[in-house]
Design a protein around this motif. Structure first.
Motif, PDB file in Angstrom:
ATOM      1  N   ALA A  29       0.380 -12.686  -7.344  1.00 16.66           N
ATOM      2  CA  ALA A  29      -0.167 -13.128  -6.064  1.00 16.66           C
ATOM      3  C   ALA A  29      -1.136 -12.082  -5.508  1.00 16.66           C
ATOM      4  O   ALA A  29      -0.979 -10.886  -5.709  1.00 16.66           O
ATOM      5  CB  ALA A  29       0.970 -13.356  -5.079  1.00 16.66           C
ATOM      6  N   CYS A  30      -2.141 -12.544  -4.825  1.00 23.38           N
ATOM      7  CA  CYS A  30      -3.093 -11.697  -4.096  1.00 23.38           C
ATOM      8  C   CYS A  30      -3.759 -10.619  -4.942  1.00 23.38           C
ATOM      9  O   CYS A  30      -3.801  -9.451  -4.549  1.00 23.38           O
ATOM     10  CB  CYS A  30      -2.403 -11.060  -2.894  1.00 23.38           C
ATOM     11  N   PRO A  31      -4.337 -10.969  -6.076  1.00 21.98           N
ATOM     12  CA  PRO A  31      -4.986  -9.936  -6.890  1.00 21.98           C
ATOM     13  C   PRO A  31      -6.163  -9.279  -6.180  1.00 21.98           C
ATOM     14  O   PRO A  31      -6.475  -8.118  -6.440  1.00 21.98           O
ATOM     15  CB  PRO A  31      -5.448 -10.696  -8.140  1.00 21.98           C
ATOM     16  N   GLU A  32      -6.783 -10.005  -5.236  1.00 17.48           N
ATOM     17  CA  GLU A  32      -7.931  -9.452  -4.514  1.00 17.48           C
ATOM     18  C   GLU A  32      -7.546  -8.315  -3.573  1.00 17.48           C
ATOM     19  O   GLU A  32      -8.388  -7.506  -3.205  1.00 17.48           O
ATOM     20  CB  GLU A  32      -8.678 -10.552  -3.745  1.00 17.48           C
ATOM     21  N   PRO A  36      -7.350  -3.290  -5.366  1.00 14.16           N
ATOM     22  CA  PRO A  36      -7.855  -2.152  -4.581  1.00 14.16           C
ATOM     23  C   PRO A  36      -6.732  -1.278  -4.027  1.00 14.16           C
ATOM     24  O   PRO A  36      -6.859  -0.053  -3.971  1.00 14.16           O
ATOM     25  CB  PRO A  36      -8.643  -2.796  -3.446  1.00 14.16           C
ATOM     26  N   ARG A  37      -5.630  -1.893  -3.648  1.00  7.16           N
ATOM     27  CA  ARG A  37      -4.481  -1.136  -3.154  1.00  7.16           C
ATOM     28  C   ARG A  37      -3.953  -0.202  -4.237  1.00  7.16           C
ATOM     29  O   ARG A  37      -3.754   0.998  -4.006  1.00  7.16           O
ATOM     30  CB  ARG A  37      -3.371  -2.098  -2.713  1.00  7.16           C
ATOM     31  N   ASP A  38      -3.754  -0.740  -5.436  1.00 12.40           N
ATOM     32  CA  ASP A  38      -3.228   0.064  -6.532  1.00 12.40           C
ATOM     33  C   ASP A  38      -4.183   1.191  -6.921  1.00 12.40           C
ATOM     34  O   ASP A  38      -3.765   2.317  -7.162  1.00 12.40           O
ATOM     35  CB  ASP A  38      -2.924  -0.813  -7.748  1.00 12.40           C
ATOM     36  N   ALA A  39      -5.476   0.870  -6.971  1.00  8.05           N
ATOM     37  CA  ALA A  39      -6.463   1.895  -7.320  1.00  8.05           C
ATOM     38  C   ALA A  39      -6.481   3.009  -6.283  1.00  8.05           C
ATOM     39  O   ALA A  39      -6.551   4.198  -6.631  1.00  8.05           O
ATOM     40  CB  ALA A  39      -7.849   1.267  -7.437  1.00  8.05           C
ATOM     41  N   CYS A  40      -6.394   2.654  -5.020  1.00  8.03           N
ATOM     42  CA  CYS A  40      -6.382   3.647  -3.948  1.00  8.03           C
ATOM     43  C   CYS A  40      -5.163   4.550  -4.073  1.00  8.03           C
ATOM     44  O   CYS A  40      -5.274   5.779  -3.956  1.00  8.03           O
ATOM     45  CB  CYS A  40      -6.395   2.954  -2.586  1.00  8.03           C
ATOM     46  N   ILE A  41      -4.001   3.962  -4.317  1.00 10.09           N
ATOM     47  CA  ILE A  41      -2.765   4.746  -4.428  1.00 10.09           C
ATOM     48  C   ILE A  41      -2.862   5.730  -5.586  1.00 10.09           C
ATOM     49  O   ILE A  41      -2.476   6.893  -5.450  1.00 10.09           O
ATOM     50  CB  ILE A  41      -1.541   3.814  -4.569  1.00 10.09           C
ATOM     51  N   VAL A  42      -3.418   5.292  -6.703  1.00  6.21           N
ATOM     52  CA  VAL A  42      -3.548   6.171  -7.873  1.00  6.21           C
ATOM     53  C   VAL A  42      -4.534   7.300  -7.585  1.00  6.21           C
ATOM     54  O   VAL A  42      -4.284   8.458  -7.916  1.00  6.21           O
ATOM     55  CB  VAL A  42      -3.986   5.365  -9.118  1.00  6.21           C
ATOM     56  N   GLU A  43      -5.649   6.969  -6.960  1.00  6.38           N
ATOM     57  CA  GLU A  43      -6.706   7.951  -6.732  1.00  6.38           C
ATOM     58  C   GLU A  43      -6.457   8.876  -5.547  1.00  6.38           C
ATOM     59  O   GLU A  43      -6.775  10.059  -5.594  1.00  6.38           O
ATOM     60  CB  GLU A  43      -8.046   7.230  -6.529  1.00  6.38           C
ATOM     61  N   GLY A  50      -2.961   3.246   3.715  1.00  7.66           N
ATOM     62  CA  GLY A  50      -2.206   2.365   4.606  1.00  7.66           C
ATOM     63  C   GLY A  50      -2.898   1.054   4.910  1.00  7.66           C
ATOM     64  O   GLY A  50      -2.258  -0.002   4.928  1.00  7.66           O
ATOM     65  N   ASP A  51      -4.209   1.087   5.133  1.00  4.82           N
ATOM     66  CA  ASP A  51      -4.922  -0.142   5.465  1.00  4.82           C
ATOM     67  C   ASP A  51      -4.908  -1.140   4.306  1.00  4.82           C
ATOM     68  O   ASP A  51      -4.712  -2.341   4.508  1.00  4.82           O
ATOM     69  CB  ASP A  51      -6.354   0.155   5.907  1.00  4.82           C
ATOM     70  N   LEU A  52      -5.063  -0.649   3.081  1.00  5.66           N
ATOM     71  CA  LEU A  52      -5.034  -1.538   1.915  1.00  5.66           C
ATOM     72  C   LEU A  52      -3.621  -2.048   1.634  1.00  5.66           C
ATOM     73  O   LEU A  52      -3.439  -3.202   1.230  1.00  5.66           O
ATOM     74  CB  LEU A  52      -5.581  -0.812   0.686  1.00  5.66           C
ATOM     75  N   ILE A  53      -2.632  -1.205   1.857  1.00  3.45           N
ATOM     76  CA  ILE A  53      -1.236  -1.618   1.677  1.00  3.45           C
ATOM     77  C   ILE A  53      -0.892  -2.722   2.666  1.00  3.45           C
ATOM     78  O   ILE A  53      -0.304  -3.744   2.301  1.00  3.45           O
ATOM     79  CB  ILE A  53      -0.291  -0.410   1.823  1.00  3.45           C
ATOM     80  N   GLU A  54      -1.288  -2.539   3.923  1.00  4.85           N
ATOM     81  CA  GLU A  54      -1.001  -3.550   4.944  1.00  4.85           C
ATOM     82  C   GLU A  54      -1.759  -4.845   4.679  1.00  4.85           C
ATOM     83  O   GLU A  54      -1.231  -5.936   4.916  1.00  4.85           O
ATOM     84  CB  GLU A  54      -1.311  -3.006   6.333  1.00  4.85           C
TER      85      GLU A  54
END
Length: 67
Positions: A29-32, A36-43, A50-54
């Motif tokens: 679900a919600c790949p869009e 970006p959330r996963d990439a941000c967390i890794v980088e 927080g904004d991408l997670i929310e």
């Protein structure tokens, strides 16, 4: 970080249904918002995303997942 287990996601018994009529899985679900959330967390680390997670949580809730 894959799937909704890390996010504490629970699906109602009948669960959300995708456009194809099949039960929607949290991991798909919600790949869009997930990518970006996963990439941000890794980088940058979770504390800086927080904004991408929310945004991803809001998307999941919008589909009927209980997060």
């Amino acid at each position: 970080m894959e799937g909704a287990k890390e996010e504490g996601c629970k699906v109602a018994k009948d669960g959300p249904v995708g456009a194809d009529g099949k039960k929607l899985k949290p991991c798909c679900a919600c790949p869009e918002t997930k990518r970006p959330r996963d990439a941000c967390i890794v980088e940058k680390g979770e504390e800086n995303c927080g904004d991408l997670i929310e945004a991803h949580k809001a998307c999941m809730r919008g589909l009927g997942f209980k997060i």
